[in-house]
Each structure stands twice: as C-alpha cells, then as structure tokens.
Design a protein around this motif. Structure first.
Motif, PDB file in Angstrom:
ATOM      1  N   MET A 269     108.404 -25.893  72.998  1.00 33.43           N
ATOM      2  CA  MET A 269     107.596 -26.498  72.717  1.00 33.43           C
ATOM      3  C   MET A 269     107.192 -25.122  74.321  1.00 33.43           C
ATOM      4  O   MET A 269     105.279 -25.546  74.131  1.00 33.43           O
ATOM      5  CB  MET A 269     108.424 -26.998  74.716  1.00 33.43           C
ATOM      6  N   TYR A 270     107.269 -24.347  74.368  1.00 35.14           N
ATOM      7  CA  TYR A 270     106.420 -22.836  74.514  1.00 35.14           C
ATOM      8  C   TYR A 270     105.661 -22.532  73.574  1.00 35.14           C
ATOM      9  O   TYR A 270     104.431 -22.137  74.082  1.00 35.14           O
ATOM     10  CB  TYR A 270     106.975 -21.653  75.142  1.00 35.14           C
ATOM     11  N   LEU A 271     106.032 -22.403  72.578  1.00 37.50           N
ATOM     12  CA  LEU A 271     104.661 -21.896  71.650  1.00 37.50           C
ATOM     13  C   LEU A 271     103.757 -23.414  71.326  1.00 37.50           C
ATOM     14  O   LEU A 271     102.147 -22.459  70.326  1.00 37.50           O
ATOM     15  CB  LEU A 271     105.843 -21.101  69.802  1.00 37.50           C
ATOM     16  N   MET A 272     104.532 -24.352  71.431  1.00 33.61           N
ATOM     17  CA  MET A 272     103.476 -24.709  71.323  1.00 33.61           C
ATOM     18  C   MET A 272     102.266 -24.999  72.406  1.00 33.61           C
ATOM     19  O   MET A 272     101.069 -24.431  72.298  1.00 33.61           O
ATOM     20  CB  MET A 272     103.725 -26.625  70.716  1.00 33.61           C
ATOM     21  N   HIS A 273     102.568 -24.980  73.783  1.00 32.20           N
ATOM     22  CA  HIS A 273     101.169 -24.805  74.691  1.00 32.20           C
ATOM     23  C   HIS A 273     100.741 -23.041  74.306  1.00 32.20           C
ATOM     24  O   HIS A 273      99.439 -23.056  74.959  1.00 32.20           O
ATOM     25  CB  HIS A 273     102.473 -24.531  75.452  1.00 32.20           C
ATOM     26  N   LEU A 274     101.528 -21.961  74.371  1.00 32.61           N
ATOM     27  CA  LEU A 274     100.780 -20.905  73.623  1.00 32.61           C
ATOM     28  C   LEU A 274      99.903 -20.666  72.806  1.00 32.61           C
ATOM     29  O   LEU A 274      98.552 -20.361  72.787  1.00 32.61           O
ATOM     30  CB  LEU A 274     101.415 -19.686  73.681  1.00 32.61           C
ATOM     31  N   LEU A 275      99.762 -21.609  71.830  1.00 35.62           N
ATOM     32  CA  LEU A 275      99.321 -21.434  70.411  1.00 35.62           C
ATOM     33  C   LEU A 275      97.987 -22.687  70.689  1.00 35.62           C
ATOM     34  O   LEU A 275      97.459 -22.969  69.770  1.00 35.62           O
ATOM     35  CB  LEU A 275     100.075 -21.844  69.669  1.00 35.62           C
ATOM     36  N   GLY A 276      98.488 -23.666  71.896  1.00 29.95           N
ATOM     37  CA  GLY A 276      97.136 -24.918  71.662  1.00 29.95           C
ATOM     38  C   GLY A 276      97.923 -25.660  71.373  1.00 29.95           C
ATOM     39  O   GLY A 276      96.792 -26.465  70.939  1.00 29.95           O
ATOM     40  N   TYR A 277      99.113 -26.030  70.316  1.00 29.08           N
ATOM     41  CA  TYR A 277      99.194 -27.818  69.529  1.00 29.08           C
ATOM     42  C   TYR A 277      99.056 -28.359  70.658  1.00 29.08           C
ATOM     43  O   TYR A 277      99.300 -28.525  71.406  1.00 29.08           O
ATOM     44  CB  TYR A 277     100.108 -27.052  68.979  1.00 29.08           C
ATOM     45  N   SER A 278      99.056 -29.205  70.070  1.00 29.17           N
ATOM     46  CA  SER A 278      98.664 -30.917  70.534  1.00 29.17           C
ATOM     47  C   SER A 278      99.838 -31.759  70.353  1.00 29.17           C
ATOM     48  O   SER A 278     101.006 -31.636  69.181  1.00 29.17           O
ATOM     49  CB  SER A 278      98.011 -31.481  69.659  1.00 29.17           C
ATOM     50  N   PHE A 279     100.735 -32.100  71.458  1.00 30.93           N
ATOM     51  CA  PHE A 279     102.175 -32.946  71.429  1.00 30.93           C
ATOM     52  C   PHE A 279     101.286 -34.253  70.754  1.00 30.93           C
ATOM     53  O   PHE A 279     102.392 -34.963  71.127  1.00 30.93           O
ATOM     54  CB  PHE A 279     102.364 -32.381  73.114  1.00 30.93           C
ATOM     55  N   ASP A 280     100.524 -34.758  70.094  1.00 28.84           N
ATOM     56  CA  ASP A 280     100.175 -36.023  70.277  1.00 28.84           C
ATOM     57  C   ASP A 280      99.407 -35.908  68.807  1.00 28.84           C
ATOM     58  O   ASP A 280      98.300 -36.403  68.083  1.00 28.84           O
ATOM     59  CB  ASP A 280      99.056 -36.323  70.801  1.00 28.84           C
ATOM     60  N   SER A 281      99.542 -34.715  67.885  1.00 27.56           N
ATOM     61  CA  SER A 281      99.678 -34.113  66.184  1.00 27.56           C
ATOM     62  C   SER A 281     100.111 -35.182  65.758  1.00 27.56           C
ATOM     63  O   SER A 281     101.939 -35.597  65.338  1.00 27.56           O
ATOM     64  CB  SER A 281      98.423 -33.146  66.486  1.00 27.56           C
ATOM     65  N   ASP A 282     100.126 -34.987  64.282  1.00 24.44           N
ATOM     66  CA  ASP A 282     100.701 -35.818  63.270  1.00 24.44           C
ATOM     67  C   ASP A 282     101.550 -34.881  63.224  1.00 24.44           C
ATOM     68  O   ASP A 282     103.134 -35.068  63.242  1.00 24.44           O
ATOM     69  CB  ASP A 282      99.987 -36.006  62.023  1.00 24.44           C
ATOM     70  N   TRP A 283     101.551 -33.498  63.732  1.00 16.26           N
ATOM     71  CA  TRP A 283     102.332 -32.229  62.914  1.00 16.26           C
ATOM     72  C   TRP A 283     103.971 -32.290  63.551  1.00 16.26           C
ATOM     73  O   TRP A 283     104.668 -32.651  63.436  1.00 16.26           O
ATOM     74  CB  TRP A 283     102.178 -30.868  62.524  1.00 16.26           C
ATOM     75  N   PHE A 284     103.304 -32.616  64.845  1.00 10.61           N
ATOM     76  CA  PHE A 284     104.344 -32.562  66.490  1.00 10.61           C
ATOM     77  C   PHE A 284     104.948 -33.788  65.934  1.00 10.61           C
ATOM     78  O   PHE A 284     106.770 -34.091  66.474  1.00 10.61           O
ATOM     79  CB  PHE A 284     103.700 -32.598  68.015  1.00 10.61           C
ATOM     80  N   TYR A 285     104.502 -34.821  65.458  1.00  9.01           N
ATOM     81  CA  TYR A 285     105.238 -36.375  65.851  1.00  9.01           C
ATOM     82  C   TYR A 285     106.227 -35.871  64.167  1.00  9.01           C
ATOM     83  O   TYR A 285     107.714 -36.529  64.159  1.00  9.01           O
ATOM     84  CB  TYR A 285     104.008 -37.188  65.281  1.00  9.01           C
ATOM     85  N   ALA A 286     106.020 -34.963  63.530  1.00 13.82           N
ATOM     86  CA  ALA A 286     107.176 -35.235  61.992  1.00 13.82           C
ATOM     87  C   ALA A 286     107.995 -34.336  62.425  1.00 13.82           C
ATOM     88  O   ALA A 286     109.069 -34.312  62.465  1.00 13.82           O
ATOM     89  CB  ALA A 286     105.998 -34.474  61.067  1.00 13.82           C
ATOM     90  N   VAL A 287     108.059 -33.300  63.148  1.00 12.99           N
ATOM     91  CA  VAL A 287     108.804 -32.461  63.822  1.00 12.99           C
ATOM     92  C   VAL A 287     109.685 -33.277  64.420  1.00 12.99           C
ATOM     93  O   VAL A 287     111.153 -32.671  64.467  1.00 12.99           O
ATOM     94  CB  VAL A 287     108.354 -31.037  64.056  1.00 12.99           C
ATOM     95  N   ALA A 288     109.526 -33.920  65.908  1.00 13.83           N
ATOM     96  CA  ALA A 288     109.802 -34.218  66.745  1.00 13.83           C
ATOM     97  C   ALA A 288     110.930 -35.252  66.094  1.00 13.83           C
ATOM     98  O   ALA A 288     112.074 -36.047  66.553  1.00 13.83           O
ATOM     99  CB  ALA A 288     108.852 -34.917  68.066  1.00 13.83           C
ATOM    100  N   GLY A 289     110.367 -36.126  65.087  1.00 11.91           N
ATOM    101  CA  GLY A 289     110.936 -37.251  64.557  1.00 11.91           C
ATOM    102  C   GLY A 289     112.428 -36.980  63.627  1.00 11.91           C
ATOM    103  O   GLY A 289     112.972 -37.312  63.635  1.00 11.91           O
ATOM    104  N   LEU A 290     111.968 -35.550  62.952  1.00 13.82           N
ATOM    105  CA  LEU A 290     112.637 -35.572  61.997  1.00 13.82           C
ATOM    106  C   LEU A 290     114.019 -34.397  63.076  1.00 13.82           C
ATOM    107  O   LEU A 290     114.764 -34.716  62.513  1.00 13.82           O
ATOM    108  CB  LEU A 290     112.439 -34.085  61.542  1.00 13.82           C
ATOM    109  N   PHE A 291     113.717 -33.855  64.745  1.00 17.96           N
ATOM    110  CA  PHE A 291     114.337 -32.955  64.885  1.00 17.96           C
ATOM    111  C   PHE A 291     115.282 -34.541  65.673  1.00 17.96           C
ATOM    112  O   PHE A 291     116.514 -34.157  65.883  1.00 17.96           O
ATOM    113  CB  PHE A 291     113.958 -32.498  66.469  1.00 17.96           C
ATOM    114  N   ILE A 292     114.735 -35.285  66.274  1.00 15.63           N
ATOM    115  CA  ILE A 292     115.677 -36.705  66.148  1.00 15.63           C
ATOM    116  C   ILE A 292     116.630 -37.060  66.099  1.00 15.63           C
ATOM    117  O   ILE A 292     117.520 -37.555  66.014  1.00 15.63           O
ATOM    118  CB  ILE A 292     114.755 -37.519  67.552  1.00 15.63           C
ATOM    119  N   LEU A 293     116.352 -37.136  64.429  1.00  9.67           N
ATOM    120  CA  LEU A 293     117.035 -37.627  63.630  1.00  9.67           C
ATOM    121  C   LEU A 293     118.354 -36.720  63.427  1.00  9.67           C
ATOM    122  O   LEU A 293     119.364 -37.629  63.174  1.00  9.67           O
ATOM    123  CB  LEU A 293     115.995 -37.232  61.815  1.00  9.67           C
ATOM    124  N   ILE A 294     118.034 -35.612  62.975  1.00  8.61           N
ATOM    125  CA  ILE A 294     119.247 -34.786  63.242  1.00  8.61           C
ATOM    126  C   ILE A 294     120.241 -35.157  64.329  1.00  8.61           C
ATOM    127  O   ILE A 294     121.243 -34.345  64.160  1.00  8.61           O
ATOM    128  CB  ILE A 294     118.526 -32.524  63.549  1.00  8.61           C
TER     129      ILE A 294
END
Length: 158
Positions: free
Chosen positions: A69-94
């Motif tokens: 989360m901190y890296l996403m903030h530092l890099l300006g990545y969106s928490f509403d992006s396809d990439w984040f949804y994919a990562v979060a979805g896989l993390f939830i699956l795990i």
C-alpha cells in the motif's frame, strides 16, 4: 541515506521471498513427512509447520500488505486500477485458501500427536492432509501470478 521508495521496495521484496519460501518449504516438508507414514516424523513436522506459519508467514503477509500500500502511494498507482484489482483479488484468493489451511494445520497437529501415541497414521489425518494440499495448490499458483503482475505490470496501474 536510503530513499523511502527503495527501502519500502526492499522490505516488500524480502517479505515476498519469505512468504514464497516459507510456503514452499512448509509444503515440501509436510508432503515428505506425510509420505513417510512415520507418525513421529509427521507429528514433529506438523508442530513446526504451525510454529513456522506464525513466526514467518503471518508477519510477512502483514508486511506485504503494508509495504504494498505504501509503495502504491509513493508511485501514485491507483487503488481503482485493473492491476490493483487483479493483485487484490489474488491476495484475497490466497487468504481464502490460507485461513482454512491454518485451522486444518492445528487439527493435523493434534491428530498427528494422537497418531504418534498409537504409532499409526489415521485415515482422518490422510484425508485432512489431502484437503490441506488441495487448498495450497491454488494459493501457491496465485502467489506466482502476483509475482508476474508485480514484475511485468501487464494491466494499467493508474
């Protein structure tokens, strides 16, 4: 002085290594102990697996979330992006696989202790071990996919 980004990235990578390495190690040793059909070896292994998950996996997973989360903030990545949804979805699956595995590990440890006292591996242990393994396969595959997403970023991050 180390820049916050590089320090956070180092911590994030180290935590990923710990999660992956501990997961692979635990799976290997549980699999091999189970195959041995040696009740004493199985009991010792299950005790250490429970301990290892609490000492290594759990703190590394928490570190992954916080540093990610901190890296996403530092890099300006969106928490509403396809990439984040994919990562979060896989993390939830795990997590959906790992949480039952934790509960199963306690039951496996308890069964292994009883089996060690009787000097035979029970059918219940073998059955639960199959469930434990079946839950671990998609979880570990998801970890590998997350590595791929982290390195190649095939989806939009903004």
């Amino acid at each position: 002085m180390i820049e916050p980004y590089f320090f956070a990235k180092l911590i994030h990578i180290l935590a990923a290594v710990v999660v992956t390495g501990t997961g692979a190690g635990i799976a290997f040793f549980m699999f091999m102990a189970n195959r041995s059909n040696n009740p004493q070896a199985i009991y010792i292994t299950t005790k250490l697996v429970v301990l290892g998950d609490w000492l290594f996996t759990t703190p590394a997973v928490i570190t992954q979330v916080v540093s990610g989360m901190y890296l996403m903030h530092l890099l300006g990545y969106s928490f509403d992006s396809d990439w984040f949804y994919a990562v979060a979805g896989l993390f939830i699956l795990i997590g959906l696989c790992w949480l039952p595995v934790l509960k199963i590990q306690y039951r496996l440890r308890d069964l292994a202790q009883l089996d060690a006292n009787k000097n035979q591996v029970s059918k219940e242990f073998k059955s639960l071990m199959r469930t434990w393994t079946l839950l671990g396969i998609p979880a570990f595959a998801a970890i590998l996919i997350i590595f791929w997403l982290m390195v190649f970023k095939p989806l939009s991050v903004v």
